[in-house]
Design a protein around this motif. Structure first.
Motif, short mmCIF file in Angstrom:
data_model
loop_
_atom_site.label_atom_id
_atom_site.label_comp_id
_atom_site.label_asym_id
_atom_site.label_seq_id
_atom_site.Cartn_x
_atom_site.Cartn_y
_atom_site.Cartn_z
N GLY A 196 52.63 62.15 63.88
CA GLY A 196 53.63 61.61 62.97
C GLY A 196 53.10 60.37 62.30
N ASP A 197 53.51 60.13 61.03
CA ASP A 197 53.02 58.99 60.26
C ASP A 197 54.17 58.25 59.60
OD1 ASP A 197 49.85 59.19 60.04
OD2 ASP A 197 50.65 61.23 59.96
N VAL A 198 54.01 56.94 59.49
CA VAL A 198 54.98 56.08 58.82
C VAL A 198 54.26 55.32 57.71
CG1 VAL A 198 56.59 54.15 59.05
CG2 VAL A 198 56.33 55.80 60.92
N THR A 199 54.85 55.29 56.51
CA THR A 199 54.29 54.57 55.38
C THR A 199 55.24 53.44 54.98
OG1 THR A 199 53.23 56.58 54.56
CG2 THR A 199 53.44 54.75 53.02
N LEU A 200 54.74 52.21 55.00
CA LEU A 200 55.54 51.03 54.68
C LEU A 200 55.04 50.41 53.40
CD1 LEU A 200 57.66 48.84 55.39
CD2 LEU A 200 55.83 47.68 56.68
N PRO A 201 55.81 50.50 52.29
CA PRO A 201 55.38 49.87 51.03
C PRO A 201 55.38 48.35 51.15
CG PRO A 201 57.11 51.52 50.66
CD PRO A 201 57.06 51.26 52.13
N VAL A 202 54.28 47.75 50.69
CA VAL A 202 54.18 46.29 50.66
C VAL A 202 54.42 45.80 49.24
CG1 VAL A 202 52.64 44.33 51.03
CG2 VAL A 202 52.60 46.27 52.61
N SER A 203 53.94 46.55 48.27
CA SER A 203 54.15 46.25 46.86
C SER A 203 54.14 47.56 46.10
CB SER A 203 53.04 45.31 46.33
OG SER A 203 51.79 45.98 46.31
N ARG A 204 54.20 47.48 44.79
CA ARG A 204 54.21 48.68 43.96
C ARG A 204 52.92 49.48 44.09
NH1 ARG A 204 52.39 49.99 39.05
NH2 ARG A 204 51.56 47.89 38.74
N THR A 205 51.83 48.81 44.46
CA THR A 205 50.53 49.49 44.51
C THR A 205 49.93 49.56 45.91
OG1 THR A 205 49.35 47.41 44.05
CG2 THR A 205 50.02 48.75 42.15
N LEU A 206 50.52 48.88 46.89
CA LEU A 206 49.91 48.79 48.22
C LEU A 206 50.91 49.22 49.29
CD1 LEU A 206 47.47 47.83 49.96
CD2 LEU A 206 48.61 45.58 50.06
N ALA A 207 50.42 49.98 50.27
CA ALA A 207 51.25 50.39 51.39
C ALA A 207 50.44 50.37 52.67
CB ALA A 207 51.82 51.77 51.16
N LEU A 208 51.12 50.06 53.79
CA LEU A 208 50.52 50.14 55.11
C LEU A 208 50.92 51.46 55.75
CD1 LEU A 208 51.21 46.52 56.41
CD2 LEU A 208 49.18 47.37 55.23
N VAL A 209 50.00 52.07 56.47
CA VAL A 209 50.29 53.35 57.12
C VAL A 209 49.90 53.26 58.59
CG1 VAL A 209 50.03 54.73 55.04
CG2 VAL A 209 48.03 54.28 56.45
N ALA A 210 50.64 53.97 59.40
CA ALA A 210 50.34 54.03 60.83
C ALA A 210 50.76 55.40 61.34
CB ALA A 210 51.06 52.93 61.59
N GLY A 211 49.99 55.92 62.26
CA GLY A 211 50.30 57.24 62.79
C GLY A 211 49.86 57.37 64.23
N ALA A 212 50.51 58.29 64.93
CA ALA A 212 50.16 58.56 66.32
C ALA A 212 50.51 60.00 66.63
CB ALA A 212 50.88 57.61 67.27
N GLY A 213 49.83 60.55 67.64
CA GLY A 213 50.11 61.93 67.98
C GLY A 213 49.31 62.38 69.18
N TYR A 214 49.17 63.68 69.31
CA TYR A 214 48.49 64.29 70.45
C TYR A 214 47.36 65.17 69.94
CZ TYR A 214 47.66 67.49 74.36
OH TYR A 214 47.08 68.24 75.35
N GLU A 215 46.21 65.13 70.62
CA GLU A 215 45.08 65.98 70.27
C GLU A 215 44.53 66.68 71.49
OE1 GLU A 215 41.67 63.94 68.78
OE2 GLU A 215 41.51 62.59 70.50
N ASP A 216 43.92 67.85 71.24
CA ASP A 216 43.26 68.60 72.30
C ASP A 216 41.94 69.11 71.72
OD1 ASP A 216 42.41 70.18 74.36
OD2 ASP A 216 44.19 71.43 74.47
N VAL A 217 40.84 68.52 72.15
CA VAL A 217 39.52 68.84 71.60
C VAL A 217 38.64 69.39 72.72
CG1 VAL A 217 37.52 67.96 70.34
CG2 VAL A 217 39.77 66.93 69.98
N GLU A 218 38.03 70.53 72.45
CA GLU A 218 37.17 71.15 73.46
C GLU A 218 35.93 71.75 72.81
OE1 GLU A 218 38.71 73.76 76.82
OE2 GLU A 218 37.53 75.23 75.66
N ILE A 219 34.76 71.50 73.40
CA ILE A 219 33.50 72.11 72.97
C ILE A 219 32.92 72.84 74.17
CG2 ILE A 219 31.18 71.69 72.09
CD1 ILE A 219 32.23 69.18 70.74
N SER A 220 32.55 74.10 73.98
CA SER A 220 32.03 74.89 75.09
C SER A 220 30.96 75.85 74.60
CB SER A 220 33.16 75.67 75.76
OG SER A 220 33.73 76.60 74.84
#
Length: 554
Positions: free
Chosen positions: A257-281
């Protein structure tokens, strides 16, 4: 898959969009449309409907300057087509070339080569659903450490061939206040080398053979101010690459999931978190009674289909990142993030600056786990469907750089061709500019691959090793009057295989003069100098190559 099948894939990737354009049939035979370095329309005035088939005949002399003085002469015959068809919702760019080199005597050049690049987008439902495809065919030079460098010399035994193709749908729609984007891709990649197993300091390096890639992603979100002051999005996706060597598999699944927070008309801060499952075999190689890995008739390790799958990398848990979005105008865009993924710190982002139709600059930083095929497919997908391929004016080879696009214009070097899966991190940048009658393009990049292999398998010795490559490639065309042009190309490639004293440096430059004799017939003269300094051998190699010939545009 044979080379001829990839030629069909190259054409199909471009014609996928061209066939949907009513003007396609009428466009055949119109305009000059020759690729960069081969003559063509006046820079900056390229038609948006170009279909230019051609045939070339040339005589080539290649002289070894160091360490010997061998001279070979051969005739080169080539046929090809350059396509650029752009519509409102669809577009395609294709440059494909088949070359036959005919030598004289018992020990002479006798090669067939297909090279080119294609990228197309076909609108199935305008502004909602499209079908995208891309293809690449190229030659390179492989060294004992598994590294590749640009190689325009058809006389070398170290020649290898690279093929890549992908296709899939792309979705962009809106359901109420929710924006929905999705993408799905299937790709195939193949690396053909004269020596499937090369030796480095007494150790055998298994070279990548082929792979199939799968990618899917679906995102749903609302923009800031639509429902809440902040933007919200949920994304789920996955990537898998099945590598033919030792039945390796790279699988990367995630939801976030991601959240976008506008700081100005041209700039925004973004943050995200989630779950991953990575496997190499992978599986291990077949071993003889003495425990020695068995090598098949194709020069590669024979995979034991009954061997249990060995886990080389297994990470599941939290992923997160924070970053910025900056878009001060429609021609400038920055996305940059830092976070944690693959159980370590990650950095990635893109920056594009297109101040006018005459210039464009793009930078992309990447980080991911895959095999050689995954990197090729991702680089192809990063190209737009509107470009002209830049080719070596002596050999006609495509080196990975294009011009005319408003985004990334560089596929980049293949880098290391070890068969083992890896975590690849790097950056590639491209710049192009039209200055009156002069068109210039420049690309550069850095690639770092840390290999991942299961303990107890034949690939175990490469686990944790790191190969690095740096590359720069450029091209320039200058129109002289209405009937002639001068083109120049240059490249530099540095490759460092894991360990000490494993550097390979390749440099080269070429120049050509193209003069129209009639409306369709062009006379050509070109010269190139190439130099290879490899620490895997005691000698350096230098060559000078010259060409005179004719090109007929149908």
């Amino acid at each position: 898959m044979r080379a001829r099948s990839f030629a069909a894939a190259l054409l199909a990737a471009g014609l996928i969009a061209a066939a949907a354009n009513p003007a396609y049939a009428q466009a055949q035979g119109q305009g000059s449309g020759q690729g960069q370095g081969q003559g063509g329309d006046t820079p900056g005035q390229r038609s948006n409907r170009v279909v230019q088939p051609y045939i070339e005949v040339g005589q080539i002399v290649s002289a070894e300057l160091s360490p010997g003085n061998d001279v070979v002469t051969f005739t080169q015959v080539a046929v090809g087509v350059d396509i650029n068809v752009q519509g409102r919702n669809s577009g395609a760019a294709v440059s494909v070339r088949y070359e036959r080199n005919i030598g004289y005597g018992d020990d002479s050049v006798d090669t067939n080569t297909i090279s080119g690049v294609a990228r197309g987008t076909l609108a199935l439902v305008p502004n909602t659903l499209s079908l995208e495809a891309g293809a690449l065919a190229s030659r390179s030079r492989i060294d004992a450490g598994g590294g590749t460098t640009a190689n325009p010399l058809v006389r070398e035994d170290a020649e290898s061939r690279i093929y890549s193709f992908y296709a899939g749908p792309s979705l962009n729609t809106r359901v109420g206040d929710v924006d929905v984007q999705g993408v799905a891709r299937v790709g195939y990649n193949r690396f053909e080398a004269d020596d499937a197993l090369v030796t480095q300091a007494g150790n055998t390096t298994d070279v990548f053979d082929d792979s199939v890639t799968y990618l899917g992603q679906l995102r749903a979100g609302v923009s800031p101010g639509e429902v809440l002051p902040v933007g919200l999005a949920v994304t789920a996706g996955g990537f898998q690459e099945d590598i033919g060597n030792l039945d390796q598999r790279v699988r990367d699944l995630f939801v976030r999931g991601d959240v976008t927070l506008p700081v100005s008309r041209t700039l925004a801060l973004v943050a995200g978190a989630g779950y991953e499952d990575v496997e190499i075999s992978s599986r291990d190689a077949v071993r003889d009674a003495n425990g020695v890995p068995v090598i098949g008739s194709d020069g590669r390790f024979v995979t034991d289909p009954n061997a249990p799958r060995r886990i080389a990398f297994d990470v599941d848990g939290l992923l997160w990142d924070v970053g910025v979005l900056w878009r001060p105008s429609s021609r400038t865009s920055l996305q940059a993030s830092v976070g944690r993924r693959y159980d370590s710190t990650t950095y990635y982002g893109t920056f594009t600056y297109v101040p006018s139709q005459r210039s464009a600059f793009a930078v992309a930083a990447y980080d991911g786990v895959s095999g050689v095929g995954g990197t090729l497919n991702n680089a192809l997908a990063g190209l737009s469907s509107d470009f002209e391929a830049i080719r070596n004016p002596v050999t006609g080879d495509f080196g990975g750089l294009v011009s005319g696009t408003e985004g990334q214009a560089l596929i980049g070097g293949v880098g290391s061709t070890r068969s083992a899966a890896f975590r690849g991190r790097g950056v590639r940048a491209s710049y192009q500019r039209t200055m009156g009658r002069t068109v210039a393009a420049l690309g550069a990049g850095y690639d770092r691959r840390t290999f991942i292999a299961a303990a107890g398998t034949v690939l175990a010795p490469v686990n944790g090793l790191t190969d690095e490559s740096y590359y720069v490639i450029g091209g320039l065309t200058r129109q002289i009057g209405q009937d002639a042009n001068i083109t120049t190309n240059a490249y530099v490639n540095w490759f460092n295989a894991a360990g000490n004293n494993n550097d390979v440096t390749a440099t080269g430059a070429s120049a050509a003069y193209n003069q129209s004799i009639t409306q369709r017939l062009v006379g050509r003269a070109a010269i190139a100098v190439d130099y290879f300094d490899s620490e895997f051998t005691a000698q350096d190699f230098a060559f000078a190559t010259a060409l005179v010939g004719l090109r007929y545009n149908f």
